[in-house]
Design a protein around this motif. Structure first.
Motif, PDB file in Angstrom:
ATOM      1  N   LEU A 227      47.865  25.824  -6.521  1.00  0.00           N
ATOM      2  CA  LEU A 227      48.292  26.062  -7.897  1.00  0.00           C
ATOM      3  C   LEU A 227      47.139  25.967  -8.879  1.00  0.00           C
ATOM      4  N   GLY A 228      45.976  25.565  -8.384  1.00  0.00           N
ATOM      5  CA  GLY A 228      44.825  25.429  -9.261  1.00  0.00           C
ATOM      6  C   GLY A 228      44.876  24.203 -10.137  1.00  0.00           C
ATOM      7  N   VAL A 229      45.699  23.219  -9.749  1.00  0.00           N
ATOM      8  CA  VAL A 229      45.851  22.024 -10.569  1.00  0.00           C
ATOM      9  C   VAL A 229      46.316  20.862  -9.699  1.00  0.00           C
ATOM     10  N   GLY A 230      45.923  19.644 -10.096  1.00  0.00           N
ATOM     11  CA  GLY A 230      46.404  18.437  -9.443  1.00  0.00           C
ATOM     12  C   GLY A 230      46.990  17.520 -10.492  1.00  0.00           C
ATOM     13  N   VAL A 231      48.112  16.876 -10.173  1.00  0.00           N
ATOM     14  CA  VAL A 231      48.796  16.001 -11.122  1.00  0.00           C
ATOM     15  C   VAL A 231      48.545  14.554 -10.716  1.00  0.00           C
ATOM     16  N   ILE A 232      48.038  13.751 -11.642  1.00  0.00           N
ATOM     17  CA  ILE A 232      47.716  12.354 -11.364  1.00  0.00           C
ATOM     18  C   ILE A 232      48.928  11.475 -11.662  1.00  0.00           C
ATOM     19  N   ILE A 233      49.399  10.766 -10.639  1.00  0.00           N
ATOM     20  CA  ILE A 233      50.552   9.881 -10.761  1.00  0.00           C
ATOM     21  C   ILE A 233      50.126   8.464 -10.384  1.00  0.00           C
ATOM     22  N   ASP A 234      50.498   7.498 -11.207  1.00  0.00           N
ATOM     23  CA  ASP A 234      50.184   6.094 -10.930  1.00  0.00           C
ATOM     24  C   ASP A 234      51.437   5.256 -11.145  1.00  0.00           C
ATOM     25  N   ASN A 235      51.906   4.638 -10.044  1.00  0.00           N
ATOM     26  CA  ASN A 235      53.138   3.840 -10.105  1.00  0.00           C
ATOM     27  C   ASN A 235      54.302   4.635 -10.690  1.00  0.00           C
ATOM     28  N   GLY A 236      54.366   5.894 -10.287  1.00  0.00           N
ATOM     29  CA  GLY A 236      55.468   6.753 -10.723  1.00  0.00           C
ATOM     30  C   GLY A 236      55.297   7.352 -12.105  1.00  0.00           C
ATOM     31  N   LEU A 237      54.229   6.970 -12.813  1.00  0.00           N
ATOM     32  CA  LEU A 237      54.009   7.467 -14.167  1.00  0.00           C
ATOM     33  C   LEU A 237      52.986   8.594 -14.178  1.00  0.00           C
ATOM     34  N   LEU A 238      53.220   9.581 -15.011  1.00  0.00           N
ATOM     35  CA  LEU A 238      52.314  10.700 -15.164  1.00  0.00           C
ATOM     36  C   LEU A 238      51.109  10.285 -15.993  1.00  0.00           C
ATOM     37  N   LYS A 239      49.915  10.375 -15.403  1.00  0.00           N
ATOM     38  CA  LYS A 239      48.694   9.930 -16.071  1.00  0.00           C
ATOM     39  C   LYS A 239      47.807  11.075 -16.568  1.00  0.00           C
ATOM     40  N   GLY A 240      47.922  12.213 -15.945  1.00  0.00           N
ATOM     41  CA  GLY A 240      47.074  13.321 -16.362  1.00  0.00           C
ATOM     42  C   GLY A 240      47.035  14.420 -15.316  1.00  0.00           C
ATOM     43  N   ILE A 241      46.189  15.412 -15.564  1.00  0.00           N
ATOM     44  CA  ILE A 241      46.009  16.509 -14.614  1.00  0.00           C
ATOM     45  C   ILE A 241      44.528  16.827 -14.482  1.00  0.00           C
ATOM     46  N   ILE A 242      44.199  17.417 -13.354  1.00  0.00           N
ATOM     47  CA  ILE A 242      42.845  17.933 -13.124  1.00  0.00           C
ATOM     48  C   ILE A 242      43.001  19.380 -12.692  1.00  0.00           C
ATOM     49  N   THR A 243      42.316  20.267 -13.368  1.00  0.00           N
ATOM     50  CA  THR A 243      42.425  21.689 -13.052  1.00  0.00           C
ATOM     51  C   THR A 243      41.166  22.196 -12.350  1.00  0.00           C
ATOM     52  N   ASP A 244      41.262  23.379 -11.782  1.00  0.00           N
ATOM     53  CA  ASP A 244      40.088  24.032 -11.197  1.00  0.00           C
ATOM     54  C   ASP A 244      38.975  24.145 -12.227  1.00  0.00           C
ATOM     55  N   GLY A 245      39.378  24.428 -13.467  1.00  0.00           N
ATOM     56  CA  GLY A 245      38.389  24.562 -14.531  1.00  0.00           C
ATOM     57  C   GLY A 245      37.665  23.263 -14.795  1.00  0.00           C
ATOM     58  N   ASP A 246      38.375  22.133 -14.723  1.00  0.00           N
ATOM     59  CA  ASP A 246      37.739  20.828 -14.917  1.00  0.00           C
ATOM     60  C   ASP A 246      36.680  20.594 -13.847  1.00  0.00           C
ATOM     61  N   ILE A 247      37.013  20.921 -12.613  1.00  0.00           N
ATOM     62  CA  ILE A 247      36.084  20.711 -11.497  1.00  0.00           C
ATOM     63  C   ILE A 247      34.843  21.579 -11.663  1.00  0.00           C
ATOM     64  N   ARG A 248      35.031  22.840 -12.042  1.00  0.00           N
ATOM     65  CA  ARG A 248      33.886  23.735 -12.218  1.00  0.00           C
ATOM     66  C   ARG A 248      32.966  23.239 -13.335  1.00  0.00           C
ATOM     67  N   ARG A 249      33.573  22.767 -14.408  1.00  0.00           N
ATOM     68  CA  ARG A 249      32.751  22.293 -15.527  1.00  0.00           C
ATOM     69  C   ARG A 249      31.942  21.051 -15.132  1.00  0.00           C
ATOM     70  N   ILE A 250      32.574  20.130 -14.393  1.00  0.00           N
ATOM     71  CA  ILE A 250      31.870  18.925 -13.951  1.00  0.00           C
ATOM     72  C   ILE A 250      30.720  19.288 -13.022  1.00  0.00           C
ATOM     73  N   LEU A 251      30.962  20.190 -12.097  1.00  0.00           N
ATOM     74  CA  LEU A 251      29.921  20.606 -11.153  1.00  0.00           C
ATOM     75  C   LEU A 251      28.766  21.290 -11.876  1.00  0.00           C
ATOM     76  N   LYS A 252      29.065  22.032 -12.902  1.00  0.00           N
ATOM     77  CA  LYS A 252      28.021  22.736 -13.627  1.00  0.00           C
ATOM     78  C   LYS A 252      27.181  21.782 -14.467  1.00  0.00           C
TER      79      LYS A 252
END
Length: 313
Positions: A227-252
């Motif tokens: 889906l081009g995205v990962g959803v961060i869950i902690d103790n059942g709570l939604l904490k955030g998302i990481i997208t393909d775009g986030d990964i590309r920007r970090i790598l660059k």
């Protein structure tokens, strides 16, 4: 022969006809709309030949836009189908000449039955017009047919008059897209307006990330989710998302650092969420406005329930 010239001539002739009829619309049109809108029964459209074919389309358009309507063949009507007509029905009788025998023979029944008659004809002094309650003039000076025989311009303006009636009634009824969808549940419009997000969202094999997932784990989970995205869950709570775009920007920007990062290091951002009970048309509008292809789906208590992908709508 230059067929393009012929095609252009047809369009010019029919546009001329449309403008002619447009100039003839008067208070009788308003009375027509009021009569159909206030009718206790249905709108019955009738016509022979090409007028009948156009009449079927007009009846279908009316029915799909909130006006109870059906087409009645005048020949069949004279042999029993008049039993379908109720006293509260309004009749739209279509005849370019206004002298179509099969329709003229029905007028006494309509009168005795108490039906309002709307004449859609091109002849002011026709029998049909003389015995009708309201007159919609569809007369044109020229058919597009070079022999002036085949109904061409006349059927075009008749169709347009039918559309004008349908649209005016839509306005009168405050007919909305949601209403339209009820009559078109099998089409793409109906599906978007009637289907809820919970019916199409992804709920299995979701790309769920934990705060301590390593960079390699993040890549693996997002890739597996497709889906081009990962959803961060902690103790059942939604904490955030990481997208393909986030990964590309970090790598660059920070390639060496990226390889040692964990999910919690990505600078958690509050994801855009949508309630699972909303209609997918709302989600589509949000995706188009925000230029995104995924929405995180939650319930009324803001609990994570799934992911809606643009291509599932």
């Amino acid at each position: 022969m230059n067929y393009l010239d012929e095609a252009n001539l047809v369009f010019e002739t029919e546009i001329l006809g449309l403008n002619e009829v447009k100039e003839k619309i008067n208070v009788s049109f308003s009375h027509t709309i009021e009569s159909i809108f206030n009718a206790q029964g249905r709108c019955v459209v009738t016509g022979m030949g090409k007028s009948g074919l156009v009449g079927k389309k007009i009846a279908a358009t009316l029915a799909s836009t909130g006006t109870r309507s059906f087409f009645m063949h005048p020949g069949e009507a004279y042999h029993g189908d008049l039993g379908m007509i109720h006293s509260g029905d309004v009749i739209i009788a279509i005849s370019n000449s206004g002298e179509t025998e099969e329709i003229i023979r029905l007028i006494p029944f309509f009168k005795e039955n108490g039906n309002k008659i709307i004449a859609m004809t091109g002849k002011v002094n026709s029998t049909l017009n003389k015995h009708s309650d309201f007159f919609l003039d569809i007369g044109v000076s020229k058919e597009a047919c070079p022999l002036e025989l085949a109904p061409t311009t006349s059927t075009t303006v008749t169709m347009a008059m039918g559309d004008a009636i349908a649209v005016s009634l839509m306005k009168a009824r405050r007919f909305k897209a949601e209403n339209f969808a009820k009559f078109h549940p099998g089409g793409s419009i109906g599906r978007k307006l009637l289907t809820r997000i919970s019916d199409v969202m992804k709920t299995e094999d979701l790309p769920i990330l934990q705060l301590d997932n390593s960079f390699d784990e993040i890549l693996s989970i997002i890739s597996h989710g497709r889906l081009g995205v990962g959803v961060i869950i902690d103790n059942g709570l939604l904490k955030g998302i990481i997208t393909d775009g986030d990964i590309r920007r970090i790598l660059k920007l920070e390639k060496e650092k990226a390889l040692t990062m964990r999910a919690k290091d990505f600078g958690l951002k509050e994801p855009l969420v949508i309630n699972q009970d909303l209609k997918i048309v709302i989600a589509e509008n949000i995706m188009q406005e925000k230029k995104i292809i995924n929405l995180v789906v939650v319930d009324d208590k803001n609990n994570f329930k799934g992911i809606l992908n643009r291509y599932d709508i």
